[in-house]
Design a protein around this motif. Structure first.
Motif, PDB file in Angstrom:
ATOM      1  N   THR A   1       0.840  -1.209   0.000  1.00  0.00           N
ATOM      2  CA  THR A   1       0.000   0.000   0.000  1.00  0.00           C
ATOM      3  C   THR A   1       0.863   1.242   0.000  1.00  0.00           C
ATOM      4  N   THR A   2       0.356   2.283  -0.653  1.00  0.00           N
ATOM      5  CA  THR A   2       0.999   3.593  -0.535  1.00  0.00           C
ATOM      6  C   THR A   2      -0.019   4.576   0.016  1.00  0.00           C
ATOM      7  N   ILE A   3       0.383   5.315   1.038  1.00  0.00           N
ATOM      8  CA  ILE A   3      -0.517   6.327   1.607  1.00  0.00           C
ATOM      9  C   ILE A   3       0.149   7.689   1.537  1.00  0.00           C
ATOM     10  N   VAL A   4      -0.657   8.723   1.597  1.00  0.00           N
ATOM     11  CA  VAL A   4      -0.116  10.078   1.634  1.00  0.00           C
ATOM     12  C   VAL A   4      -0.222  10.565   3.074  1.00  0.00           C
ATOM     13  N   ASP A   5       0.837  11.157   3.576  1.00  0.00           N
ATOM     14  CA  ASP A   5       0.830  11.595   4.975  1.00  0.00           C
ATOM     15  C   ASP A   5      -0.216  12.675   5.215  1.00  0.00           C
TER      16      ASP A   5
ATOM     17  N   GLY B   1      -0.669  13.653   8.371  1.00  0.00           N
ATOM     18  CA  GLY B   1      -0.304  14.059   9.730  1.00  0.00           C
ATOM     19  C   GLY B   1      -0.263  12.880  10.682  1.00  0.00           C
ATOM     20  N   THR B   2      -0.630  11.692  10.212  1.00  0.00           N
ATOM     21  CA  THR B   2      -0.635  10.521  11.094  1.00  0.00           C
ATOM     22  C   THR B   2       0.245   9.388  10.569  1.00  0.00           C
ATOM     23  N   ALA B   3       1.012   9.646   9.492  1.00  0.00           N
ATOM     24  CA  ALA B   3       1.751   8.557   8.857  1.00  0.00           C
ATOM     25  C   ALA B   3       2.747   7.886   9.799  1.00  0.00           C
ATOM     26  N   GLY B   4       3.375   8.684  10.660  1.00  0.00           N
ATOM     27  CA  GLY B   4       4.351   8.126  11.596  1.00  0.00           C
ATOM     28  C   GLY B   4       3.695   7.078  12.484  1.00  0.00           C
ATOM     29  N   GLU B   5       2.541   7.415  12.999  1.00  0.00           N
ATOM     30  CA  GLU B   5       1.769   6.509  13.847  1.00  0.00           C
ATOM     31  C   GLU B   5       1.350   5.274  13.050  1.00  0.00           C
ATOM     32  N   ARG B   6       0.964   5.482  11.810  1.00  0.00           N
ATOM     33  CA  ARG B   6       0.498   4.355  10.998  1.00  0.00           C
ATOM     34  C   ARG B   6       1.640   3.392  10.682  1.00  0.00           C
ATOM     35  N   ILE B   7       2.852   3.922  10.480  1.00  0.00           N
ATOM     36  CA  ILE B   7       3.983   3.036  10.244  1.00  0.00           C
ATOM     37  C   ILE B   7       4.246   2.194  11.491  1.00  0.00           C
ATOM     38  N   ALA B   8       4.175   2.843  12.656  1.00  0.00           N
ATOM     39  CA  ALA B   8       4.402   2.107  13.901  1.00  0.00           C
ATOM     40  C   ALA B   8       3.411   0.960  14.023  1.00  0.00           C
TER      41      ALA B   8
END
Lengths: 254, 324
Positions: free
Chosen positions: A232-236, A238-245
């Motif tokens: 999957t590719t997502i656009v940040d 503001g929560t991308a960091g949390e989503r990677i975790a």
């Protein structure tokens, strides 16, 4: 000082490289370039000449017709002559055979120093200079990030897995340089024009008087790895960091 | 059939970090592992004890009287032992800078073919077959040779599972007659970056940075995430050329090839030069500003965003989970 510089024409590392599925050989049909690390070896020889030393530089390559590109480039940069070992019988030659051919050509030309890149970008063995030294009965001072040449000896910093180590050796010797050695200069127009008139000798295996090899590597099978499929590719937002975790947790990575 | 496996010994007289790989690789061919160690003066007894503790039951210790000579004594040692080993099928040597040159010179000395950077070893119809991972794992190639023995260099971390064997150790000590062949003189190794981070080649997790980081100072962000994850630090060729990271961190067609469990690429576009060095990682996460970056096609999770926004948030989130 007579310096023989080994050069090689290789597939472009910024392009995908291909193996023939039948023979396991590298597809050299594209436009091969001079292996950049070999240019650094030429540069080291030129730099020694620039310091006022009486240096004769011979560029040597073993390869198909396309190796000519690499040799002409070496001549344009400032090598005095070129030797090209070209022979159908050498297609697919392994390191044992290649080292025998190159050592024979070097011995025939005579040398005080052999210079080369430390590792080709296609073969990636990193052994050939040491093997050539063994055949020539001299020391090898290889994988050098820096090289100083004095009349009858050399000094440098060798890059090993654990760090660097100071090396020195008496000539005649074989030395090789890493990607961290100084970059090559650009050939100028005069150099390019002069290159065409410099001596260019072509040799076959018969000219070198070699014995049959005692052993040879054999490719048995070649398998292509299936293309990797992305996820999957997502656009940040503001929560991308949390989503990677969370992704790492879900994938048992942490 | 007999197999010799060379174990590296540091100048200080300790077994090298590739030892477990070497013993496991040998065991893949012959459960009765025979280790060969070339020992600096007065270290043979300690090396013997260390090998015995690891459960090696046959080892050959060669005492090298000539310190600081680049590889000539080791070449003599291996060639001498090989010559007196009957039915020798393979000599296994670590694929390190020193190891592969040792392998090359030994192969020339004894007239043997070389199989380079092995990731797999098997016996088929009485012959040694080697598996290679070529062009960053794009191809898997198997090879053999027309004659024995085969000199094989072994990729670090590619073999595991060596089990200690039972029984009394059989030790062979071979004096090395003064190896006087020409050799370069070497000093003491000055350690690389002196860090405690895992070795890039064998790390289970790698965090890599590219040109997108913008400066050497900014590259600290990569290190920060790596340290949070206990990962090794990698870099693209572009980042190394720009001076953001040392050459030892370079991952790619002209750097180290890695195959970790987890690879996180920060500010890396994914030129083939780089992808070839990491595309067989089990899980790939990429953060890049460029929505067309080739690395996004490969990533299991790709994020189009600014690493300077995403990574600090990620580090915080990871620390929060750790502290739960």
């Amino acid at each position: 000082m007579r310096i023989v510089v080994l050069v090689k024409a290789v597939p472009d590392t910024w392009e995908t490289r291909v193996l023939d599925p039948q023979t396991g050989r590298i597809d050299r049909s594209g436009a091969p370039l001079i292996d950049e690390v070999g240019e650094r070896a030429i540069e080291a020889a030129l730099a020694h000449r620039d310091q006022g030393a009486d240096v004769e530089i011979i560029a040597l390559a073993m390869g198909p017709e396309s190796a000519r590109e690499a040799l002409i480039k070496a001549l344009a940069l400032g090598a005095d002559s070129a030797i090209h070992v070209l022979d159908e019988a050498l297609v697919g030659a392994d390191m044992l055979r290649t080292s025998a051919v190159l050592a024979a050509a070097i011995g025939r030309a005579g040398f005080d120093l052999v210079l080369a890149g430390n590792e080709s970008t296609d073969g990636r063995g990193g052994m050939l200079p040491a093997m050539i030294a063994e055949r020539l009965g001299v020391a090898h001072a290889t994988h050098l990030n820096s090289l100083e040449l004095h009349g009858t000896s050399l000094r440098g910093q060798r890059q090993v897995d654990a760090g660097t180590v100071a090396v020195d050796a008496d000539l005649p010797a074989v030395a090789s340089l890493t990607e961290q050695a100084p970059e090559a200069r650009f050939p100028n127009f005069r150099g390019i024009m002069k290159a065409k008139k410099k001596p260019y000798e072509q040799l076959t295996v018969a000219d070198l008087g070699l014995e049959e090899p005692k052993a040879a590597s054999v490719v048995r099978a070649v398998r292509t790895r299936p293309e990797r499929v992305g996820g999957t590719t997502i656009v940040d937002d503001g929560t991308a960091g949390e989503r990677i975790a969370q992704f790492l947790v879900d994938n048992h990575q942490i | 059939m007999n197999v010799l496996t060379v174990v590296e010994v540091t100048p200080a007289g300790q077994l090298g970090s590739t030892t477990h790989t070497q013993l496991s690789a040998a065991a893949a061919l012959d459960p009765e592992v025979t280790a060969l160690a070339v020992c600096p003066p007065d270290t043979a007894a300690a090396i013997g004890a260390a090998l015995s503790d690891l459960g090696v039951r046959r080892f050959i210790l060669v005492e090298n009287p000539r310190l600081g000579a680049l590889l000539t004594p080791e070449v003599d040692a291996v060639a001498t032992v090989a010559a007196r080993t009957p039915d020798l099928a393979a000599i296994l040597i670590p694929h390190t800078v020193d190891g592969r040159e040792l392998a090359g010179r030994v192969a020339v000395r004894i007239g043997a073919a070389i199989a380079c950077d092995a990731v797999g070893l098997e016996v088929e119809d009485g012959a040694v077959v080697v598996t290679h991972s070529v062009f960053g794992g794009a191809y898997s190639v198997t090879s053999g040779a027309t004659a024995v023995p085969l000199v094989v260099t072994v990729r670090a971390g590619s073999f595991s599972g060596f089990d200690a064997a039972a029984g009394e150790p059989h030790i062979d000590r071979v004096p090395l007659l003064d190896a006087m062949g020409p050799a370069a003189r070497v000093g003491v190794v000055t350690s690389g970056d002196g860090s405690d981070r895992p070795d890039l080649r064998t790390a289970a997790k790698v965090v890599s940075g590219g040109r997108g980081l913008g400066s050497k100072e900014n590259f600290a962000l990569v290190e920060q995430l790596a340290d949070t994850l206990g990962a090794a630090v990698g870099a693209s060729r572009a980042a190394v050329d720009a001076g953001y990271a040392p050459h030892s961190a370079q991952v790619g067609q002209t750097g180290t090839t890695v195959a970790p469990e987890l690879y996180i690429a920060l500010g890396i576009s994914g030129a083939i030069q780089h992808l070839a060095g990491m595309q067989t990682a089990k899980t790939i996460v990429a953060v890049t500003k460029d929505p067309d970056a080739p690395i996004l096609r490969l990533a299991d999770l790709g994020v189009v965003g600014d690493v300077f926004d995403v990574v600090p948030q990620l580090v915080t989130a990871l620390e929060a989970r750790r502290n739960r």
